[in-house]
Each structure stands twice: as structure tokens, then as C-alpha cells.
Design a protein around this motif. Structure first.
Motif, PDB file in Angstrom:
ATOM      1  N   ALA A 210      11.870  56.320  34.295  1.00 41.44           N
ATOM      2  CA  ALA A 210      12.958  57.036  34.974  1.00 41.44           C
ATOM      3  C   ALA A 210      13.035  56.614  36.447  1.00 41.44           C
ATOM      4  CB  ALA A 210      12.735  58.546  34.870  1.00 41.44           C
ATOM      5  N   ARG A 211      11.856  56.452  37.074  1.00 41.37           N
ATOM      6  CA  ARG A 211      11.817  56.035  38.474  1.00 41.37           C
ATOM      7  C   ARG A 211      12.441  54.647  38.635  1.00 41.37           C
ATOM      8  NH1 ARG A 211       6.846  58.124  39.020  1.00 41.37           N
ATOM      9  NH2 ARG A 211       5.960  56.105  38.501  1.00 41.37           N
ATOM     10  N   ALA A 212      12.026  53.740  37.727  1.00 37.24           N
ATOM     11  CA  ALA A 212      12.567  52.371  37.787  1.00 37.24           C
ATOM     12  C   ALA A 212      14.077  52.389  37.593  1.00 37.24           C
ATOM     13  CB  ALA A 212      11.885  51.505  36.726  1.00 37.24           C
ATOM     14  N   GLN A 213      14.551  53.208  36.640  1.00 37.82           N
ATOM     15  CA  GLN A 213      15.993  53.269  36.373  1.00 37.82           C
ATOM     16  C   GLN A 213      16.738  53.838  37.569  1.00 37.82           C
ATOM     17  OE1 GLN A 213      15.682  55.538  32.731  1.00 37.82           O
ATOM     18  NE2 GLN A 213      16.057  53.748  31.431  1.00 37.82           N
ATOM     19  N   ARG A 214      16.176  54.903  38.148  1.00 32.61           N
ATOM     20  CA  ARG A 214      16.797  55.531  39.329  1.00 32.61           C
ATOM     21  C   ARG A 214      16.931  54.534  40.471  1.00 32.61           C
ATOM     22  NH1 ARG A 214      13.531  59.951  38.809  1.00 32.61           N
ATOM     23  NH2 ARG A 214      12.167  59.172  40.448  1.00 32.61           N
ATOM     24  N   GLU A 215      15.874  53.743  40.635  1.00 28.83           N
ATOM     25  CA  GLU A 215      15.855  52.815  41.774  1.00 28.83           C
ATOM     26  C   GLU A 215      16.525  51.473  41.440  1.00 28.83           C
ATOM     27  OE1 GLU A 215      11.727  52.702  42.818  1.00 28.83           O
ATOM     28  OE2 GLU A 215      11.690  54.834  43.361  1.00 28.83           O
ATOM     29  N   GLY A 216      17.105  51.411  40.228  1.00 26.43           N
ATOM     30  CA  GLY A 216      17.838  50.210  39.830  1.00 26.43           C
ATOM     31  C   GLY A 216      16.960  48.981  39.656  1.00 26.43           C
ATOM     32  N   MET A 217      15.656  49.220  39.417  1.00 26.73           N
ATOM     33  CA  MET A 217      14.754  48.082  39.201  1.00 26.73           C
ATOM     34  C   MET A 217      14.815  47.657  37.738  1.00 26.73           C
ATOM     35  SD  MET A 217      11.466  49.519  41.210  1.00 26.73           S
ATOM     36  CE  MET A 217      10.346  48.582  40.184  1.00 26.73           C
ATOM     37  N   ARG A 218      15.017  46.355  37.496  1.00 23.10           N
ATOM     38  CA  ARG A 218      14.999  45.894  36.106  1.00 23.10           C
ATOM     39  C   ARG A 218      13.571  45.531  35.746  1.00 23.10           C
ATOM     40  NH1 ARG A 218      17.564  48.420  33.333  1.00 23.10           N
ATOM     41  NH2 ARG A 218      17.050  47.005  31.635  1.00 23.10           N
ATOM     42  N   SER A 219      12.751  46.595  35.577  1.00 22.18           N
ATOM     43  CA  SER A 219      11.348  46.394  35.238  1.00 22.18           C
ATOM     44  C   SER A 219      11.235  45.933  33.791  1.00 22.18           C
ATOM     45  CB  SER A 219      10.608  47.715  35.441  1.00 22.18           C
ATOM     46  OG  SER A 219       9.531  47.817  34.572  1.00 22.18           O
ATOM     47  N   PRO A 229      13.874  56.251  26.847  1.00 24.05           N
ATOM     48  CA  PRO A 229      12.620  56.953  27.151  1.00 24.05           C
ATOM     49  C   PRO A 229      11.847  57.326  25.885  1.00 24.05           C
ATOM     50  CG  PRO A 229      14.471  57.941  28.347  1.00 24.05           C
ATOM     51  CD  PRO A 229      15.045  56.936  27.394  1.00 24.05           C
ATOM     52  N   ALA A 230      12.555  57.654  24.821  1.00 19.52           N
ATOM     53  CA  ALA A 230      11.885  58.093  23.596  1.00 19.52           C
ATOM     54  C   ALA A 230      11.057  56.972  22.974  1.00 19.52           C
ATOM     55  CB  ALA A 230      12.910  58.600  22.574  1.00 19.52           C
ATOM     56  N   ALA A 231      11.376  55.708  23.362  1.00 20.67           N
ATOM     57  CA  ALA A 231      10.632  54.574  22.800  1.00 20.67           C
ATOM     58  C   ALA A 231       9.350  54.288  23.582  1.00 20.67           C
ATOM     59  CB  ALA A 231      11.532  53.332  22.790  1.00 20.67           C
ATOM     60  N   VAL A 232       9.159  54.982  24.701  1.00 20.41           N
ATOM     61  CA  VAL A 232       7.970  54.723  25.526  1.00 20.41           C
ATOM     62  C   VAL A 232       6.764  55.421  24.912  1.00 20.41           C
ATOM     63  CG1 VAL A 232       6.900  55.000  27.789  1.00 20.41           C
ATOM     64  CG2 VAL A 232       9.332  54.459  27.627  1.00 20.41           C
ATOM     65  N   SER A 233       5.924  54.654  24.266  1.00 19.93           N
ATOM     66  CA  SER A 233       4.699  55.182  23.667  1.00 19.93           C
ATOM     67  C   SER A 233       3.513  54.547  24.375  1.00 19.93           C
ATOM     68  CB  SER A 233       4.660  54.814  22.186  1.00 19.93           C
ATOM     69  OG  SER A 233       4.577  53.397  22.075  1.00 19.93           O
ATOM     70  N   CYS A 234       2.342  55.062  24.040  1.00 19.66           N
ATOM     71  CA  CYS A 234       1.119  54.508  24.602  1.00 19.66           C
ATOM     72  C   CYS A 234       0.986  53.029  24.201  1.00 19.66           C
ATOM     73  CB  CYS A 234      -0.041  55.339  24.061  1.00 19.66           C
ATOM     74  SG  CYS A 234      -1.528  55.139  24.982  1.00 19.66           S
TER      75      CYS A 234
END
Lengths: 332, 332
Positions: A210-219, A229-234
Motif C-alpha cells: 500500500a505504501r509503495a502504491q501510495r508513493e507511486g513506486m513501481r516496486s 493486496p489479497a495476493a500478498v502471502s508469506c
């Protein structure tokens, strides 16, 4: 101090059951720690406790029936449960994810299967498997940490499994690390489990996304999860960390730091020879273990800190089964 | 699980030495845990390690000489040291308050006294004394916490003393409770010792005094110490708390809460039958133990939390000597 000895490899077999938070595994285990005819079943989330128990009985009976024609029938049943278990009473005291409280699993299975049954906590059995056949082989004192949906632990000291007076020893996941930290399923706050188990790591990963998306970073994290976000697993975070993604590395570093604080406590209290770290979260490898070792070295007293080695578990998914089998074949 | 058995009360005696942070005690101990001819000496602060060792030898020799004429001479020497001790090597690894590092106390005393010597950590020996003769009698698993200038601990599980791979097990005083907490003498931050040992309690008391003075409150605390911050000790605060002084009670409540968090960790990890709390700070009694028990109950898992009892130690100042004697007379 004596190291633990494996049971004799004399052809005897044990029926082993691993009842986890979301899966059921069964198999046959011999004295050399080999696993035969393993089967894994998914458990539907929030299933009826009685239904789960029926599924356990059915899977065990099927395996026994298949195996009855063979030379060496199983001499007993060992079951590891993801929850608080009283091994003397063979009773599950509580298993949050299964909805079990006060289930007399020993008697129920004994009646159903016609074989003697031993029951124990899953993390303790996985630690036993490491001590007998895995990364803790040859150690007289070993601490096992198992990190998945929750965090469990097992203790071996002076070549003996430590169970405690109610059978619940080893619960490192519920060490308080932050006095007013996040609420834990156990009712406490700031437990290690709320900071370093799978769900906490996934949540930290979603925050990083969410932070990366907010800051427009294409991480790389955004790419890997398709910005979902739902795909972010360990597991996805471990992949991202392997690719050098700094956000994912930071998430594991923070979890590893918390793990290291808890392990420093274990080291100061128990002064073990070795610590094995396993479970799904430990799949992140050095992304988690490196920071944990550094924090442990910073915080533990010099002598016990220098004496201990922190290593990955050798068994990946089968340690609980192997430990449950050993419980039947040996006297631990 | 077996409780511990005391050595036979057959007339044999051990010479016992308690080398604390600021005192040296010697005495003779019999198999029933009785202490004969006890002597206590003050140790000058920051004395030369060699001088302290000479003082230990001299006190021990004098007692042996006095006792030699009697029916039953001492069969060996047991020494408890306030520091990290490797009992197998009979070596003091480090004892901050004594300025000792790597002192081979076993060989030195053996040469000087002509008797076999055993050495161990003082908190562990005090715990052993409680298990054999005191508040932990009849328990198979016991945790001892000793709160004074520092905080030490001792572990007995399944009727056996747990020492760990380097001999340093039990160090509850160095559990991290606050990640970025106050610096500890051990190099870590936020250790229990920095929050609940005597110096931390006295410092909190001085802060409370300063607050009362600033706000012009004529608190009983001001009266008791004659408005002199230097007079605010743990003992004075305990007296104030006994008189119902709310500032002193709050200081012990906060220290007790921290103790309770650490004990909840011990309970979740080890699931002991009983915890004994002793040492000078424990002189505050229920002002400290009450809040510790409440915090423990809030934080520990239900089953091990319900199983454990937290009680005051029975031995006041002589537990280390009695435990050191038992080490010689029995095999622990």
C-alpha cells in the motif's frame, strides 16, 4: 549429557497423524524415521470439530486397511495436534484453529482404530523428529521453533523431551515481546506470534504494498502480486525477497528481529546447544534467519549466545508425522 | 515425574560458601539442610578480584580449622557465585559485581583447602535449596527467581537441575521486556533486571519522591526518607508501601507487572508446577507478588497459567549456602 537415541530400525511401523490448522496428514513411520504411504488432505476452514475427527478416523482406518495385508502391521498410533495437548491424558486442551477444546483424542482414536494411541503437540513432535533424525541429531539440548499460521516450539534438554506439568511446555509463540502490542488469539497482547507468524508477515507485506502504491513506486512487489493486496502471502514475499525486493526484505528483517529477541530469551533461560527453525515462514531462509541470528547475538548473554547455533530445520512438511511415529516406536 | 530428594541426613557436613555481589557468607550444611556456624562478611565495593579470592580462602580455612576438632569434618566445599558459572569446569565465566572473568575457582579452592570443590551459580543453588527443603519441596518442576542488585534464576524440571550446555541456564533477569528499554550491564537493552531489580526500584522511588516534592505533596515517602533522595532504597520503599503510601505501592506494582510479564514467558515456555520468588526485593511481599501474579494470569496461556503457583521463597538469606552444601552432599 546424552544425545537422544532413535528407536531401533527393526521393521516395526507406527501409524502417524499430523492434524494441523488447515491440513491432515497420515503415514507410516519406521524406526529409521522413514515415512511410508504419506497422504495429505486439506481441512475445510472452520469445519465442525466432530467432522474433522471423523475425517481423521477415516483416513487412519483406510491406511491401516491398506497396510494390514503387509508383513508388518502398525503397532500403534501417534498423533500430533496444532494446539495445547496434554500428552499424559492424551487430550487436546485447546486447538483454536480446529475449534477443539477438551477432546479426548487418545480414547476416541483407540476405540476407533483398536491400537494404542499417543498424542502430543505438533511443534514438540517436529522438534523430536529433528533431534532424532534431522538438524538436531547428536544434540543433547535442542529448541525447535515452528513458524506458520501460528508459532509453536519444542524443548529437549539433557536428551529428554520437556513437556511441563500440564503438558504445554514450549509455547515460544506466546512470549510477550511488546507490552501493549497487537492482540493475540490467546488473549494476550504483543506475543511473538502477532509479530512474526505468517499472517503478521503477510499483513506487513500488504502495508508495504500500500505504501509503495501510495508513493507511486513501481516496486517488484507490485508486479509480483499484480497490485492485488489479497495476493500478498508469506510465500510471495519470500519470492520477492529472493529477487532482492527491499520492501519484502525489510518485512522479513523485522519479523526476524522479533524472532531473535524471543530466541535470546530462550538462550538466556535454557542455554541450548542448538535451535532449529522450521515451518512455512522459515521458507524465507536467511531473509528471516540472518536478522534473527544478529538480534540474538546482540541480546543474549555472551557465553550462552556464543554456544548456540541457529539452523534451519531439515524436515520440511513431514517432521510432525516422523515425530509422532517415533513417539510410538520409542519412549520419549 | 519425580520430586527431588534431599541428601541423607547421616551426619556428613559440607563447607558452603556464598559469594554475592556485596557479601561473603560461609557455613557448614548438613543433609537436612541445617546451617551451622554461619558467618557473614561485607565485601568492599570494587575490591580487587585477587583480594576477594583471598578473603574467601581465609574465611573458609578459618571455619575448617574451627571445625576440624569436631566429630564430623566437612567432606567437601560448595560455592555459589553471583555471576555466570560453568559448573562442569568449576569456573566463573563472569561476575560483573566482583570484577571476575574466567576465574578457575574450583581448582584454586581445592588447592587451598584440600577438599573437593563444586561451584555453581548462586540463584540456581538457592532454587535447589527451595526444592529440597523450602517452598518448592515436593515439586518436580520449579522455577526460582532471585531479585536483589541483579535478578537471577534457577530451573528444576522433572526432578533435575537444568544447567544448559555452558552451565548458564536460568538467566531470567536478562529477558528482553522492552525492545529499546534502558541499557543493562549485560550489554542488552530493556532486560527485566533494568526494570525490576533493586537499583531500578530505588531509582523509580527517587523519581516518585522528586515528583511529590515538585508538586508540594507531603507524601509519607518524603517523611520516611527525610526528603533525602539518597535515602530512598528498596527497603525504605517496602516500608512505605506497608504503610499504604501510594507512590511506593505504584513503584512495586510497576516492577511486579514487569516481573509478571517475564514469568508469563517462563510459564508458557516451561509450564512449571511452582515459581518461588526470593531475594531482597521480594521482601516487599505482596506489593510486588500481587501485581506479578495478576499480570502472569492475564498473559500466560490458560492451562499452564492455571497450573502454576507463585509463592515467596522460604529461605531468606541462607538459601545459597544450603544449596551449595546440598551440591556437595547429594548429586544434583
Amino acid at each position: 549429557m546424552p544425545a537422544m537415541r532413535a528407536p531401533p530400525d527393526d521393521g516395526r511401523l507406527a501409524l502417524a497423524i499430523d492434524l494441523g490448522a488447515s491440513h491432515l496428514s497420515v503415514g507410516l513411520v519406521d524406526g529409521a524415521g522413514r515415512l511410508h504411504r504419506p497422504r495429505v488432505f486439506d481441512l475445510p476452514p472452520s469445519a465442525d470439530p466432530a467432522k474433522i475427527l471423523s475425517q481423521v478416523k477415516a483416513a487412519a482406518r483406510r491406511l491401516l486397511a491398506e497396510q494390514r495385508s503387509e508383513a508388518s502391521p502398525a503397532i500403534g498410533v501417534g498423533i500430533g495436534v496444532a494446539g495445547l495437548v496434554d500428552p499424559r491424558a492424551r487430550r487436546v486442551l485447546s486447538a483454536g484453529n480446529l475449534g477443539w477444546t477438551g477432546i479426548d483424542v487418545g480414547s476416541v482414536l483407540e476405540q476407533s482404530l483398536g491400537l494404542p494411541v499417543r498424542a502430543d503437540n505438533d511443534a514438540r513432535l517436529a522438534t523430536l523428529a529433528e533431534a532424532l533424525y534431522g538438524a538436531g541429531r547428536g544434540c543433547s539440548s535442542l529448541f525447535g521453533v515452528w513458524m506458520g499460521t501460528g508459532i509453536g516450539g519444542g524443548i529437549i534438554l539433557g536428551g529428554r523431551v520437556i513437556r511441563g506439568v500440564s503438558g504445554t511446555a514450549g509455547e515460544i509463540g506466546h512470549l510477550t515481546l511488546v507490552e501493549d502490542g497487537p492482540e493475540c488469539s490467546c488473549g494476550n497482547r504483543g506475543c511473538l506470534e502477532t509479530l512474526a507468524a505468517g499472517p503478521a508477515i503477510a499483513a506487513a507485506g500488504r502495508e508495504a504494498l500500500a505504501r509503495a502504491q501510495r508513493e507511486g513506486m513501481r516496486s517488484a512487489l507490485c508486479e509480483l502480486c499484480g497490485d492485488d493486496p489479497a495476493a500478498v502471502s508469506c510465500r510471495l514475499l519470500a519470492t520477492a525477497a529472493d529477487q532482492g525486493n527491499p520492501e519484502a526484505c525489510a518485512v522479513f528483517a523485522r519479523a526476524g528481529t522479533h524472532l531473535g529477541i524471543a530466541l535470546a530469551g530462550v538462550v538466556n533461560l535454557l542455554n541450548p546447544e542448538k535451535i532449529v527453525v522450521g515451518g512455512g515462514v522459515a521458507g524465507a531462509g536467511e531473509h528471516l534467519l540472518g536478522p534473527a541470528r544478529r538480534e540474538l547475538a546482540r541480546r543474549a548473554l555472551t557465553a550462552p549466545g556464543a554456544a548456540v547455533r541457529v539452523v534451519p530445520a531439515q524436515f520440511r512438511d513431514t517432521g510432525v508425522l516422523v515425530g509422532a511415529g517415533a513417539l510410538v516406536l520409542g519412549d520419549y
